[in-house]
Design a protein around this motif. Structure first.
Motif, PDB file in Angstrom:
ATOM      1  N   ASP A 163       0.830  -1.202   0.000  1.00 47.56           N
ATOM      2  CA  ASP A 163       0.000   0.000   0.000  1.00 47.56           C
ATOM      3  C   ASP A 163       0.866   1.254   0.000  1.00 47.56           C
ATOM      4  OD1 ASP A 163      -2.743   1.209   0.312  1.00 47.56           O
ATOM      5  OD2 ASP A 163      -1.731   2.031   2.085  1.00 47.56           O
ATOM      6  N   LEU A 164       1.945   1.254   0.796  1.00 47.47           N
ATOM      7  CA  LEU A 164       2.845   2.412   0.833  1.00 47.47           C
ATOM      8  C   LEU A 164       3.516   2.638  -0.523  1.00 47.47           C
ATOM      9  CD1 LEU A 164       4.539   1.844   4.322  1.00 47.47           C
ATOM     10  CD2 LEU A 164       2.976   3.706   3.716  1.00 47.47           C
ATOM     11  N   LEU A 165       3.988   1.552  -1.115  1.00 45.79           N
ATOM     12  CA  LEU A 165       4.691   1.677  -2.396  1.00 45.79           C
ATOM     13  C   LEU A 165       3.746   2.121  -3.504  1.00 45.79           C
ATOM     14  CD1 LEU A 165       6.901  -1.526  -2.174  1.00 45.79           C
ATOM     15  CD2 LEU A 165       7.726   0.819  -2.156  1.00 45.79           C
ATOM     16  N   LEU A 166       2.568   1.488  -3.583  1.00 41.90           N
ATOM     17  CA  LEU A 166       1.620   1.872  -4.629  1.00 41.90           C
ATOM     18  C   LEU A 166       1.099   3.286  -4.399  1.00 41.90           C
ATOM     19  CD1 LEU A 166      -0.367  -1.469  -5.022  1.00 41.90           C
ATOM     20  CD2 LEU A 166       1.305  -0.491  -6.598  1.00 41.90           C
ATOM     21  N   GLY A 167       0.982   3.669  -3.140  1.00 39.03           N
ATOM     22  CA  GLY A 167       0.565   5.046  -2.857  1.00 39.03           C
ATOM     23  C   GLY A 167       1.593   6.054  -3.340  1.00 39.03           C
TER      24      GLY A 167
END
Length: 1874
Positions: free
Chosen positions: A1550-1554
């Motif tokens: 989620d952090l990376l895709l965000g």
């Protein structure tokens, strides 16, 4: 009578005289035609070809047939041939062919031929005036190349000599004549006389009764030339040869002996008397360059017979008392030659040529020498042997071109002489060979001379001896083949080794297989390693050099080479293809018999490989054959039909060139094979001609027809440059091979004589119409391509192969288009117009009426009239442009920008086949010259802001700011406004760009045109006619002076220099002294400008002034003494040395600075080459001294000068320090041999710097010596090598050792490198022992700087010394013990981190020799230190951490321990650890890699939340590096050790895709984030992730795949597909993910970046690998063009009925709205200077439409199998049918007229038009297939009507230059399968 008049008279007389002799008349007619063609042809080979045919025709007529000719006709024929011979005086081979004809006629009437030749020569020698250059050329020709001419000269010998002596009296009185071609030809005439008429010369020289003043004067003139009256070196050398040839005419050896010894007085400095027989000549030496001694020594060695060379310098009665050393060859010539070789002369290469000649003569006379003396010539340790070895050894590394080749020859001759000497005296030991071998082995592997000397020594020692003594040969050979300039000598050594090995093995009577096995024992591993390596250079060189000679020497080596290859192993496929193709080419053996059916399977793999080199090697296998008559098999043709279309858009230029060459070889095989069958059909056994031969003929003709059609569909606008370039190269190959067009400029590759029979055979079958109108239109449209290469290739094909004139309609439209383009402000479009003008000139029979380009066409006569008419029109057009610019510069910049017409004039005047004298007259030339002068003043005035100021002599060029202000003022003035108001814009306005571009491009083109025109006029000038007077040329020189001295724009200066160099070269080579003085005067002016103070800004940096001086001195003839260069260098050096005035201004230019910049230009100038090296010491000393100047501009200029000089002296350094050796790297001994003046200076600089460091230990002073670091840099670049006399350079070592204490870090580091270079290998251990002994103990006082420097020196010396050490010596053990005893230097007791890091570097170098206890103790100390937290900031701590991590991680236990403590480590240490991984060191050990991966995964969340951007980016890069496993041959499964917990993984995802969705961070970080997210996604099980995560990932890819996205992100998309796309598509049941992933792959396969396309092809390869289930083998990486259909196959196979598939396919088609395209094409835009490029210039809408079309038709065929698919297709048809039908109606309305129109030509060049047509036809074909297959669609259109309409439109367009891809045309014709 002229040649033409004689030919006309002869044809009229002979052919009409007697019709009964039909055969003779016919042959004579052909004979005269060949002579006429030879006279008209301009090319040398064309003339020779015609003359050879004429010789054969004349020989066909017997003497009896020729006897029927009347004497008057025979007389005309002889005169005709003599006239032709005089035309060909510059072509010796052609003159000899004419002489053969005259000799044939002399058999009929020798007296007639003799009489006519005598009459011709009599006019030369009996004329009252002095011999002209043309007379002299004719006399030389008749003497050298005419049999009868020599007879005539023998009879007229006294008159000839008198004429030559009179000529010398005139020539030697004028400087320009002495150094020009007239003097050279006169000396050549003397040489020919002495050589060819010795019987006539000898009495005049050697007997007093016959001697006279004539020969005396000639000898005096020759000696004056030798001794310095002539500066032309070639003339002097030939004069020496002529004098020696005169001596060789001596009838008795005694007289020749005395003359030769007398000539050797040439080395005397005082006047001396030369005695040659009865002749006495006073000699006064006047030159100091050694050319006089060189000329004499070369002449004597070349011309004198052995009896003279072996003579002694005593009275003849005492010969029996003379020792061997007293003979002329040894005592007289050797000291002279040896001294020349030792001197640093400009003619060094000729000196070593003389040494080689001397050795050859000694070898030739050795038996006589030994017989005379009775003692050995070269006994061991003799002075002669030592002198020869020393001079050969020292000069082998000379940077002077050609010297090393002569040194190599001299070494071979020396070895041969020594062998003969030993055999003569039965010396079997031959100790010199072993001594030389040991000496050679000590040379570094980077030395080129090492391998040359081994090759020479090998036959005398044998392969076993050399390979045993030199065990590192395989390793060093591979290094050589990996280094460009060493690969030839390395491959030659390999060839010599295996040839010698075979010779030795053949003595034992081995079979071929046995010989191959013996070869394989030593060399198979070497070749496998070389062929399978990742190093491109090593691959190429091994396949190009090693394999061919291997199979030539050991043909059966192919079996052991292929036996151990696996096509799926990395590198093995390339090795296989190279081996098999090389085997076929070298031996002619069939490749298909080597491995059975596996050969074809492996070949298909190779042809589809992603590696260009593999595909080329496989292509070479298909195309090569030792016999061109070996017709390719049907299988080979079928394979080629599949291979060629898939390789049309390859990125590599090298691939395209090799691709064309391979296809051309294939075509030659087809052509020659078919020709053989055609000849067989016409033979006597026609009835027995087999059906097989007919099939071969049909297949060959059909293949050529297919290949001839293929390029045209790939040349349409909208295709990529790569595709069009390849298509044109293939078309050129077809036309060159399969037409009967003869190319005069080619020596090989001409069509066979009977090519017409094959062409007729093909045309009878309706094929091979290569030059039809529609194909001509395609090439014409390419004339407006955006790239110069496509335009030039297309123009070349149009001119060479298509009909000699354009049809009227095409010519008229091109004329109109040419004028439009010439008025375009865009440089590219102006170049298009210029090229069109040139093509029109060469191909149009018609020209514009009144030379005006108004469309009224009138017929003109002759090519000369055409050229003149075109040039007159262009001059008038140029004048119109000039007047427009004079009246309104802004209007001119937009509509008449000058430069287009200038380029057109250049191309029509200089590149047209006609002579410039046929095109121009004097008035037109002067008009053009005045126009160019006025234009240059006008344009410079625009840049000045004042059109009158630039014409003055004193004003310097304006600064860039002043130029900008002047243009802005002009714009404001001509627009009616003021200076402008509002905020100042940083970017230049459109108007500003227009004016600036118009000015600088036009100035550049003025220079190029003017210089090239003057060169051509003077080259083609005749004594009676020249289009330029001295005043005109002086005027032209002022134009160059204006541009170079008054324009700052570098583009204008650089372009102008191209023309200016030609201008100067043509003037300096002129015989007219007034002309040759013009460049000298300009140089004098330039040097005055350098010396004069100016008041300009320092930003000027000398502007064009250095280039003016460089152009003049570069134009000097290399064969002369270069007086202008010497004068310039002396003046500039003196100016640069001048002290600065006391009140110098830092803001103004200084003459001294300008002089240094000019010196730099001369040093860097490629035109001067190594000519400036004679001034290198003075320039180096000057530049180093000027580094201490108080003026920063002077220091800056001096540093640039020094850097350029070092590159010139040592060769260009590689891009990185470890990139390999320099091409001309020299050892210190060789360097100081060539530049002896630098040794004391550099040593003094080092000693001075070292002395400054000597002082009280407590005194801390920083002494800056600006020259120190440059001196150290120079010494460090020298190549470490064996220094025989160590004392010679040992003085450098003490100061270098002392510099270890320098307070400057870079000085200490560079001093360590210089120390290694200056230390001989034998002294490494002494240096190490001395340095190690100075390492301090724990409580000793010491200097940190000195300690750090000593450690750096120890490390540098160790790295070099340990390269050749296998077992440690006693000295090395001592060093090791002292280093181990100083372990405290790595502990906290040593407070300086830099010292600790340096010590660790030393310990790391010695690691393999250290004791385990020491390593354990050191590792424990480092571990404890790294784990101790630090509060204070320490300088150099990061460097120490990196060194400590590198040391610890070399041990797996320590590495795991330090990584296990990662979480507890401080931020600096963690950053150091991940940086270490990013640097590529974390993946070297498997166990460590898994541990690092586990640690990084567990700390991923914390790193993503870190506030440090650098740490986040580096951490992700490290994670990617260890998880992705590199970019090798794709492991089947990514590492799966210790996967993250699901919750943590989801949060990290989620952090990376965000971050990716919000674009947080730069492109580098986002690319790493995408890669890391894909890695995490690939590790997750399908059920654990929500569909939304997959959708977010797909959306991210679709966003970042855009052509507008940064390349690094597009590359990350492709990597993400490889990492996550493959497992997701393999295991996920989501068709949407599959469809979106494939669609992204399709887009990336069309990306502009080749790397992105390759990575996307890797994704397709991995998918294919997974689907085939071949998990045990490595992934086969396929070519991009094979990957695209594979993804489309997968899409239809897996998802044909899924929603979105149809949309994906249709989404790749160009839009079909033809109306909007035609509307936009008809709108004329403004005259802007630039246009926006496409985001992806590699994308090809037409090609992708052709790829997608078959799959759309397949879907249409499957509509009955799925109602959902049928519904989607019907919906598409309902929505798009109307637009498709409407666009087809528009196509019908286009209806191109029978004649070409400007509107249609504009459409042919519009890329949108072609792309839209392909998209339209693709949709129409789909609609047609749907209407036939589905009743639901049939109401939208009538299938039969649609088919007819579509077919008619395509047919009509194809006839008018629109060629669609073959898939589209096949679909339209209904040929594609359903």
């Amino acid at each position: 009578m002229s040649f033409e008049d004689l030919l006309t008279s002869l044809q009229n007389c002979v052919i009409t005289e007697d019709q009964a002799r039909g055969n003779v008349s016919q042959t004579l007619e052909l004979f005269f035609d060949r002579l006429s063609e030879s006279s008209r042809s301009s090319g040398k080979r064309s003339k020779e070809r015609c003359l050879e045919e004429a010789v054969q025709l004349l020989r066909q007529m017997s003497e009896a047939q020729l006897h029927v000719l009347e004497e008057s006709h025979l007389l005309l024929l002889v005169r005709l041939l003599i006239s032709l011979q005089l035309q060909l005086v510059n072509i010796s081979t052609a003159c000899r062919k004419v002489d053969q004809m005259l000799q044939h006629l002399a058999k009929l009437d020798h007296q007639l031929v003799f009489r006519e030749t005598h009459r011709c020569l009599h006019s030369i020698v009996r004329a009252d005036q002095v011999l002209s250059f043309e007379d002299l050329q004719g006399a030389c020709m008749f003497l050298e190349d005419s049999t009868v001419g020599r007879e005539v000269w023998r009879e007229s010998f006294p008159s000839l000599l008198k004429k030559v002596s009179e000529l010398f009296l005139v020539v030697l009185q004028q400087d320009s004549l002495r150094d020009g071609p007239l003097c050279y030809t006169a000396v050549k005439m003397c040489l020919q006389i002495f050589q060819l008429l010795p019987g006539e010369v000898a009495p005049l020289v050697w007997t007093k009764e016959h001697s006279g003043p004539t020969v005396q004067k000639i000898l005096q003139a020759l000696m004056d030339i030798i001794l310095g009256q002539c500066c032309n070196r070639d003339t002097c050398l030939m004069a020496g040869t002529a004098v020696a040839m005169l001596i060789n005419t001596a009838p008795e050896s005694r007289a020749g002996e005395a003359a030769a010894w007398s000539l050797l007085q040439v080395s005397h400095l005082e006047p001396w008397l030369l005695t040659v027989g009865a002749l006495r000549v006073q000699c006064c030496p006047a030159r100091k360059d050694g050319v006089d001694r060189l000329a004499v020594s070369r002449g004597l060695l070349t011309c004198c017979r052995p009896s003279i060379l072996l003579s002694s310098h005593v009275d003849a009665t005492q010969v029996h008392q003379v020792k061997a050393q007293m003979c002329l060859l040894l005592e007289g010539l050797f000291p002279l030659v040896y001294a020349l070789c030792e001197e640093k002369l400009d003619c060094h290469v000729f000196a070593f040529e003389a040494l080689t000649l001397w050795l050859k003569k000694v070898k030739e006379c050795l038996a006589d020498i030994l017989k005379m003396t009775g003692v050995r010539l070269l006994p061991d340790n003799s002075s002669l042997q030592q002198q020869l070895i020393d001079i050969i050894w020292t000069t082998a590394e000379s940077p002077v071109e050609g010297v090393s080749e002569f040194v190599r020859s001299a070494f071979c001759l020396l070895l041969d002489l020594y062998n003969m000497d030993c055999e003569q005296f039965c010396d079997t030991k031959k100790t010199l060979y072993l001594t030389l071998l040991q000496r050679i082995l000590k040379l570094p592997w980077e030395s080129k001379a090492k391998y040359h000397r081994l090759c020479a020594l090998l036959p005398y020692l044998g392969t076993d001896m050399v390979l045993d003594q030199y065990a590192e040969i395989p390793n060093h050979l591979l290094k050589c083949l990996s280094t460009n300039h060493l690969s030839p000598c390395g491959s030659e050594l390999y060839r010599c080794l295996i040839q010698q090995q075979r010779r030795e093995l053949c003595v034992a009577s081995h079979t071929e297989l046995g010989l191959a096995d013996q070869w394989a024992r030593r060399w198979r591993p070497v070749l496998h390693e070389a062929l399978a390596t990742d190093v491109t250079l090593l691959q190429n060189n091994s396949s190009t050099h090693l394999l061919p000679c291997t199979f030539q020497v050991f043909p059966s080596a192919v079996d052991p080479l292929l036996a151990s290859l696996d096509p799926f192993a990395p590198g093995h496929l390339h090795a296989w293809a190279c081996i098999v193709s090389s085997y076929r080419a070298a031996t002619g053996g069939s490749p298909w018999a080597l491995q059975g059916s596996a050969t074809l399977e492996t070949l298909q793999l190779a042809l589809g490989s992603a590696d260009d080199k593999v595909r080329l090697a496989a292509l070479n296998l298909l195309c090569c054959s030792p016999k061109t008559i070996d017709t390719p098999t049907p299988e080979e043709m079928s394979i080629m039909r599949g291979f060629i279309p898939q390789n049309l858009n390859c990125e590599s230029s090298s691939f395209r060139q090799h691709f064309q060459a391979g296809v051309k070889r294939f075509l030659v095989r087809i052509r020659d094979g078919c020709l053989a069958h055609v000849r067989g059909q016409k033979g006597k056994k026609k009835a027995a001609h087999s059906q097989w031969a007919q099939d071969v003929l049909e297949q060959g003709i059909g293949f050529v027809e297919w290949l001839g059609q293929l390029p045209y569909s790939n040349l349409a606008p909208g295709h990529s440059y790569q595709r069009k370039k390849t298509a044109l190269l293939l078309l050129s190959a077809v036309l060159e091979t399969c037409t009967d067009t003869w190319s005069p400029d080619k020596r090989k590759g001409q069509p066979p004589v009977n090519m017409g029979s094959l062409i007729n055979c093909a045309r009878q079958r309706g094929h091979w119409d290569f030059v039809c109108r529609t194909k001509q239109l395609v090439l014409i449209s390419c004339l407006e391509d955006s790239t110069n290469e496509i335009r030039e290739l297309s123009a070349g094909l149009l001119v060479r192969f298509f009909p000699p004139s354009f049809p009227d309609d095409i010519a008229a439209v091109l004329l109109m288009r040419t004028r439009q383009l010439l008025c375009s402000p865009r440089v590219q479009e102006a170049q298009m117009g210029a090229l069109m003008a040139k093509v029109l000139l060469q191909k149009s029979q018609e020209q514009p009426e009144g030379c005006g380009l108004n469309g009224n066409i009138t017929v003109s006569g002759g090519s000369e009239h055409k050229a003149s008419c075109m040039v007159r029109f262009l001059v008038k057009e140029l004048e119109e442009h000039y007047l427009t610019a004079k009246a309104d510069m802004m209007l001119a910049a937009r509509t008449k920008p000058i430069h287009g017409v200038l380029i057109a004039l250049q191309r029509c005047l200089l590149e047209a086949p006609s002579s410039v004298y046929d095109t121009l007259d004097y008035s037109l030339t002067v008009e053009l010259l005045v126009l160019l002068e006025n234009m240059s003043l006008l344009l410079l005035g625009v840049l000045y802001g004042d059109r009158d100021t630039c014409a003055t002599e004193k004003d310097a060029p304006p600064s860039f700011c002043e130029m900008g202000n002047a243009i802005s003022s002009l714009i404001a003035q001509e627009s009616g406004g003021g200076q402008g108001d509002g905020e100042e814009c940083v970017l230049l306005s459109e108007e500003h760009n227009l004016v600036l571009t118009c000015c600088w491009v036009s100035l550049k083109e003025v220079g190029i045109l003017l210089g090239s025109l003057v060169e051509k006029i003077l080259t083609e000038s005749k004594p009676s006619k020249c289009l330029l007077t001295t005043e005109d040329l002086t005027r032209a020189s002022k134009v160059f002076t204006y541009i170079l001295l008054k324009c700052r724009h570098w583009g204008a200066v650089e372009g102008c220099c191209t023309g200016f160099t030609k201008f100067c070269a043509s003037l300096l080579s002129s015989n007219d002294p007034e002309l040759s003085d013009i460049p000298a005067h300009m140089l004098k002016l330039g040097l005055q400008v350098v010396r004069s103070p100016r008041s300009t800004s320092v930003t000027r940096r000398a502007a064009g002034l250095p280039m003016l001086i460089l152009c003049v001195v570069s134009a000097e003839e290399a064969s002369k003494a270069r007086p202008l260069l010497s004068h310039s260098m002396q003046t500039l050096l003196e100016t640069a040395k001048t002290p600065l005035p006391e009140n110098w201004d830092q803001t103004l230019d200084l003459p001294q600075v300008c002089a240094v910049h000019t010196l730099q230009a001369l040093v860097r100038g490629s035109g001067l080459g190594v000519a400036v090296l004679q001034f290198a010491p003075a320039v180096a000393i000057l530049s180093l001294a000027l580094l201490s100047s108080p003026c920063w501009a002077m220091r800056n200029a001096a540093l640039q000068l020094y850097s350029s000089l070092c590159s010139r002296m040592l060769g260009q350094r590689p891009s990185s320090e470890e990139g390999g050796p320099t091409q001309h790297g020299m050892s210190p001994l060789a360097f100081f041999f060539h530049y002896p003046a630098l040794q004391p200076f550099l040593l003094g600089e080092l000693r001075g710097a070292a002395q400054d460091l000597q002082g009280p230990p407590n005194e801390a002073k920083l002494h800056l010596q600006p020259s120190l670091f440059p001196v150290l840099t120079l010494l460090a670049q020298l190549q470490p090598g064996v220094q025989d006399s160590t004392d010679a350079l040992s003085d450098f070592l003490p100061p270098l050792l002392q510099l270890s204490a320098s307070p400057i870090y870079s000085v200490r580091a560079m001093a360590s490198k210089a120390l290694v270079a200056m230390t001989p290998p034998s002294g490494y251990m002494d240096i190490l022992v001395k340095l190690a002994a100075q390492l301090p103990r724990p409580h000793e006082r010491f200097c940190h700087n000195r300690l750090h420097g000593q450690l750096l020196q120890i490390k540098a010396t160790l790295q070099r010394a340990l390269c050749t050490v296998s077992d440690p010596s006693a000295e090395l053990c001592e060093v090791l013990s002292r280093v181990e005893a100083s372990v405290w230097l790595a502990t906290e007791a040593q407070r300086c981190p830099l010292v600790r890091a340096a010590y660790l570097g030393v310990a790391d170098s010695l690691r393999r020799l250290c004791r385990e206890t020491y390593l354990s103790k050191l590792s424990y100390t480092l571990m404890r230190d790294l784990q101790t937290p630090r509060q204070e900031l320490q300088l150099g701590l990061s460097s120490f951490h990196q060194q400590a991590i590198q040391f610890l991680c070399a041990d797996l236990t320590c590495a795991c321990q330090i990584w296990d403590n990662f979480s507890a480590s401080g931020p600096d240490l963690r950053l150091s650890l991940v940086t270490w991984v990013v640097d590529g060191r974390g993946s070297q050990q498997t166990g460590l890699k898994e541990a690092i991966q586990r640690v990084l995964q567990s700390n991923l969340r914390e790193a993503l939340l870190s506030v440090s951007v650098e740490y986040r980016r580096t951490f992700l890069a490290a994670l990617v590096a260890v998880m992705a496993g590199g970019d090798s041959t794709l492991p089947q499964h990514l590492p799966q050790s210790a996967p993250l917990e699901e919750a943590v993984r989801l949060e990290c995802l989620d952090l990376l895709l965000g971050d990716l969705e919000d674009q947080r961070g730069g492109p580098e970080f986002l690319s790493q984030a995408l890669y890391a997210a894909s890695l995490l996604l690939s590790q997750a099980s399908g059920s654990s992730l929500k569909i939304s995560v997959f959708q977010r990932w797909c959306s991210t890819l679709e966003c970042q795949r855009s052509p507008d996205a940064p390349e690094v992100l597009r590359m990350a998309c492709a990597e993400a597909l490889c990492v996550a796309g493959v497992p997701l598509m393999s295991h996920s049941p989501l068709p949407a993910v599959t469809i979106r992933s494939i669609n992204t792959g399709l887009y990336l396969l069309q990306d502009q970046s080749q790397q992105v396309r390759m990575k996307a092809a890797r994704f397709a390869s991995m998918l294919h690998h997974v689907r085939t289930g071949e998990s045990q083998r490595s992934v086969y990486l396929m070519q991009v063009n094979r990957a695209l259909p594979l993804l489309l196959d997968l899409l239809l196979e897996e998802c044909w009925d899924a929603p979105g598939t149809l949309e994906v396919l249709l989404g790749h088609l160009p839009q079909p709205d033809l109306r909007s395209v035609l509307r936009e094409a008809s709108e004329t835009g403004g005259s802007s200077l630039y246009e926006q490029d496409e985001a992806n210039v590699f994308a090809e809408p037409s090609v992708i439409a052709a790829h997608v079309l078959p799959y759309l038709l397949q879907m249409a065929g499957k509509c009955c199998e799925s109602s959902a698919v049928a519904q989607r297709l019907s919906a598409w048809a309902e929505e798009g049918a109307a637009q498709v039908l409407d666009s087809l109606e528009v196509c019908k309305e286009l209806q191109p007229a029978e004649t070409l129109t400007p509107a249609w030509l504009a459409l042919l060049t519009d890329p949108r038009f072609h792309g839209t047509l392909c998209g339209l036809f693709t949709r129409a074909a789909l609609l047609l297939r749907l209407s036939n297959a589905s009743d639901d669609v049939r109401h939208l259109c009538d299938p039969s009507a649609l088919h007819v309409s579509l077919r008619d439109v395509c047919s009509l367009l194809s006839l008018n230059g629109v060629h669609c891809p073959s898939a589209v045309t096949a679909a339209v014709a209904g040929e594609l399968p359903p």
